[in-house]
Design a protein around this motif. Sequence first.
Motif, PDB file in Angstrom:
ATOM      1  N   HIS A 178      -5.452   1.436   8.188  1.00  0.00           N
ATOM      2  CA  HIS A 178      -4.960   3.161   7.624  1.00  0.00           C
ATOM      3  C   HIS A 178      -5.774   4.176   7.671  1.00  0.00           C
ATOM      4  O   HIS A 178      -5.777   4.679   6.613  1.00  0.00           O
ATOM      5  CB  HIS A 178      -4.203   2.362   5.961  1.00  0.00           C
ATOM      6  N   CYS A 221       0.760  -1.351   0.159  1.00  0.00           N
ATOM      7  CA  CYS A 221      -0.268   0.097  -0.434  1.00  0.00           C
ATOM      8  C   CYS A 221       0.554   1.064   0.612  1.00  0.00           C
ATOM      9  O   CYS A 221       1.507   1.450   0.865  1.00  0.00           O
ATOM     10  CB  CYS A 221      -0.941  -0.284   1.400  1.00  0.00           C
ATOM     11  N   CYS A 247       0.150   4.389   5.195  1.00  0.00           N
ATOM     12  CA  CYS A 247       1.138   3.192   5.080  1.00  0.00           C
ATOM     13  C   CYS A 247       2.112   3.624   5.213  1.00  0.00           C
ATOM     14  O   CYS A 247       3.646   3.169   5.183  1.00  0.00           O
ATOM     15  CB  CYS A 247       0.608   2.457   4.191  1.00  0.00           C
ATOM     16  N   CYS A 271      -0.227   4.490   0.291  1.00  0.00           N
ATOM     17  CA  CYS A 271      -0.694   5.970   1.027  1.00  0.00           C
ATOM     18  C   CYS A 271       0.081   6.333   2.300  1.00  0.00           C
ATOM     19  O   CYS A 271       0.823   5.292   2.664  1.00  0.00           O
ATOM     20  CB  CYS A 271      -2.795   5.435   1.985  1.00  0.00           C
TER      21      CYS A 271
HETATM   22 ZN   LIG Z   1      -2.483   1.969   3.372  1.00  0.00          ZN
END
Ligand SMILES: [Zn+2]
Length: 302
Positions: free
Chosen positions: A266, A21, A26, A23
């Motif tokens: 998350h 991930c 993360c 994002c």
């Molecule tokens: Zn994430």
Amino acid sequence: MSAKLTFLGTGTSQGVPIIACECGVCQSPCREDKRFRASAFVEYGGLNILVDAGPDFRSQMLAARIRHLDAILLTHNHKDHTGGLDDVRSFNYIDKKAAEIYCEARVLKTLKNDYAYAFEEHKYPGAPEWHVHLIDDQPFRVDSLQGTGQLEWVHDVGYFYRQADGSLQPSDNAVVEAPRENPNVIPIRGFHDQMPVLGFRFGNIAYLTDMSRLPEEELAKLQGLEHLTLNTVGYHPHHSHFSLYEALDLAHVIGARHTWLTHLSHAFPRHQAFCEQLRALCREKGIRSEVLPAYDGLTITD
Ligand SMILES: [Zn+2]
Ligand SMILES: [Zn+2]
Ligand SMILES: [Zn+2]
């Protein structure tokens, strides 16, 4: 009797960061945003009690430098709470004791499937040694390991128990009922979707995870808490976990001095931003508990 709880893992079933991930959560460099799978280490009445032993068990034991466990309590049978149980082998060897596991009969049934090799009559030498204590929603007693048989490792053959007369008996994979007299742990019944799960109260600390519903009759067991832990995975209603708003409502109803959120995903912002958001929400809604996100390594005392 004072209780101390250390959060060893505060992440959802995939942990945070989630594999692959990209994002912002993360990718966060902050320590508080790195979450192992949910688990708690409780020091209570001279006992070292672990709640749940997920896939990060080994890393969690090393990170918290835990040298000894008296008991492992399991909330339910999902892999993110039981996937590390093979690694109790290190404690078997060092402590010369079986791991004392406390769980409900339905959880044992899953363990026997997931870890069939640990329950065989003629076990593979070196398979984990477990004693299972069956519990339900009634208070039970956890004791120290002292007094249970001493394990001896016989090279290439496996574990045996040294008897009082000096003879060696093969391990017996004992399953016993947990004692009920002089209880020191109060289980709390909750539901994870339709699945019954257990939370646990130690003194004035209660640890509840993987619940989407807490029956009203359980609230009486949660009076006068200093610290409450509740699970949430996101803002939206979820079939098997409290949403953030359900967790806030419950924190208000229970009214512990502090409420810590765990099993976090998350979907929530980075730690500092999430703390600010929760403070604002608590002010706005007049929540009668200080609600904050837990993080790995956080220690609380009642
Ligand atoms: Zn994430
Ligand atoms: Zn979980
Ligand atoms: Zn679960």
